[in-house]
Design a protein around this motif. Structure first.
Motif, short mmCIF file in Angstrom:
data_model
loop_
_atom_site.label_atom_id
_atom_site.label_comp_id
_atom_site.label_asym_id
_atom_site.label_seq_id
_atom_site.Cartn_x
_atom_site.Cartn_y
_atom_site.Cartn_z
N ILE A 185 0.83 -1.21 0.00
CA ILE A 185 0.00 0.00 0.00
C ILE A 185 0.86 1.26 0.00
O ILE A 185 0.47 2.30 -0.53
N LEU A 186 2.07 1.15 0.55
CA LEU A 186 2.95 2.32 0.63
C LEU A 186 3.48 2.72 -0.74
O LEU A 186 4.08 3.79 -0.89
N ALA A 187 3.26 1.90 -1.76
CA ALA A 187 3.63 2.28 -3.13
C ALA A 187 2.86 3.51 -3.59
O ALA A 187 3.29 4.21 -4.52
N HIS A 188 1.72 3.78 -2.95
CA HIS A 188 0.92 4.95 -3.31
C HIS A 188 1.48 6.23 -2.69
O HIS A 188 1.03 7.34 -3.05
N ALA A 189 2.41 6.12 -1.76
CA ALA A 189 2.97 7.31 -1.11
C ALA A 189 3.98 7.98 -2.02
O ALA A 189 4.62 7.34 -2.86
N SER A 190 4.13 9.28 -1.83
CA SER A 190 5.14 10.03 -2.59
C SER A 190 6.53 9.54 -2.22
O SER A 190 6.80 9.22 -1.05
N PRO A 191 7.44 9.48 -3.17
CA PRO A 191 8.83 9.10 -2.86
C PRO A 191 9.47 10.04 -1.84
O PRO A 191 10.42 9.66 -1.15
N GLN A 192 8.96 11.27 -1.76
CA GLN A 192 9.51 12.24 -0.82
C GLN A 192 8.87 12.14 0.57
O GLN A 192 9.33 12.79 1.52
N ALA A 193 7.82 11.36 0.72
CA ALA A 193 7.12 11.26 2.00
C ALA A 193 7.98 10.53 3.03
O ALA A 193 8.73 9.61 2.70
N ARG A 194 7.85 10.95 4.27
CA ARG A 194 8.53 10.28 5.38
C ARG A 194 7.60 9.19 5.90
O ARG A 194 6.48 9.47 6.32
#
Length: 263
Positions: free
Chosen positions: A49-58
């Protein structure tokens, strides 16, 4: 020259990640995750599911799982407040639904008391996913007029559920019981329910609902604890108890491959 000052409140979004299958996320959940600069992730959330997060997100893992060492709730709440007040777009990513045994209510109260606005995005709860994976409804015009979602894990110092009273209510009102976090106390739950429900009442024990690793066993209330131990089913598992399971094929065989829904 006129100047304007933003009066927007700091904000946190509580997002339900669903039971595990990434394809069960809502579109609203995907959008919230993608826009976050900080994501606080519970232990049972599927990493995919974390694939949906921005690459810059912490990404901050704050494990919350029954029977395991957990990040203190007060620490998680403090992190959310601090990040939101610092101007971050904060998503608190929780397994299932934030408002069904997800401590979402506690977090909303704490955040609002700190002056932080809260949005909530619902997710499919594990109890519903567990029943659906077996093609079993939770309500049925003939077999169940309602459903009760209940935890088998009592808060320290709390006497917990009166299972005998619940069983009498379920029998009289024709209710399906869906028990979360009941593995460690299954013998106690079974003993209480047998005081008000027939021993032959059908039971399904579903482990890791909606995931490729899902396993389940079907049994009766009289054999519920024995079946769980004999089939080596552990946490996270959901217990579905009631006559909605009457139509589940081969009820007397304790382990069957979970039925898969296809698009």
């Amino acid at each position: 020259m006129n100047t304007t000052t933003s009066t927007a409140l700091p904000r946190v979004t509580l997002v339900g990640a669903g039971p595990g299958d990434p394809e069960l996320l809502t579109l609203k959940a995907v959008k919230a995750i993608a826009s976050a600069t900080v994501v606080l992730v519970d232990d049972l959330v599927n990493e995919a599911i974390l694939a949906h997060a921005s690459p810059q997100a912490r990404i901050v893992h704050v494990g919350k799982r029954g029977g395991c060492q957990s990040t203190p709730q007060a620490f998680i709440e403090k992190m959310m407040v601090q990040a939101a007040q610092a101007g971050e777009r904060v998503v608190r990513l929780k397994g299932g639904d934030p408002f069904i045994f997800g401590r979402g209510g506690e977090e909303v109260e704490h955040l609002q008391a700190a002056g932080v606005a809260v949005d909530v995005v619902n997710g499919i709860t594990a109890g519903l996913a567990a029943a659906t994976s077996l093609n079993v409804p939770l309500t049925h015009r003939e077999h169940a007029h309602g459903v009760v979602f209940i935890t088998g894990h009592a808060k320290p110092g709390d006497a917990g559920t009166d299972w005998a009273a619940l069983a009498h209510c379920a029998q009289q009102a024709k209710l399906t019981l869906v028990v979360y976090m009941g593995v460690s106390s299954i013998e106690h739950i079974q003993a209480g329910l047998l005081q008000g429900l027939p021993a032959r009442t059908p039971v399904a024990i579903v482990q890791r609902a909606s995931l490729p690793q899902q396993r389940h066993a079907t049994t009766t209330l009289a054999d519920m604890a024995h079946t769980l131990h004999a089939q080596h089913l552990g946490s996270p598992s959901v217990l579905v108890i009631g006559d909605v399971l009457q139509g589940l094929a081969q009820l007397d065989q304790p382990t069957q491959p979970a039925l898969r829904r296809t698009a």
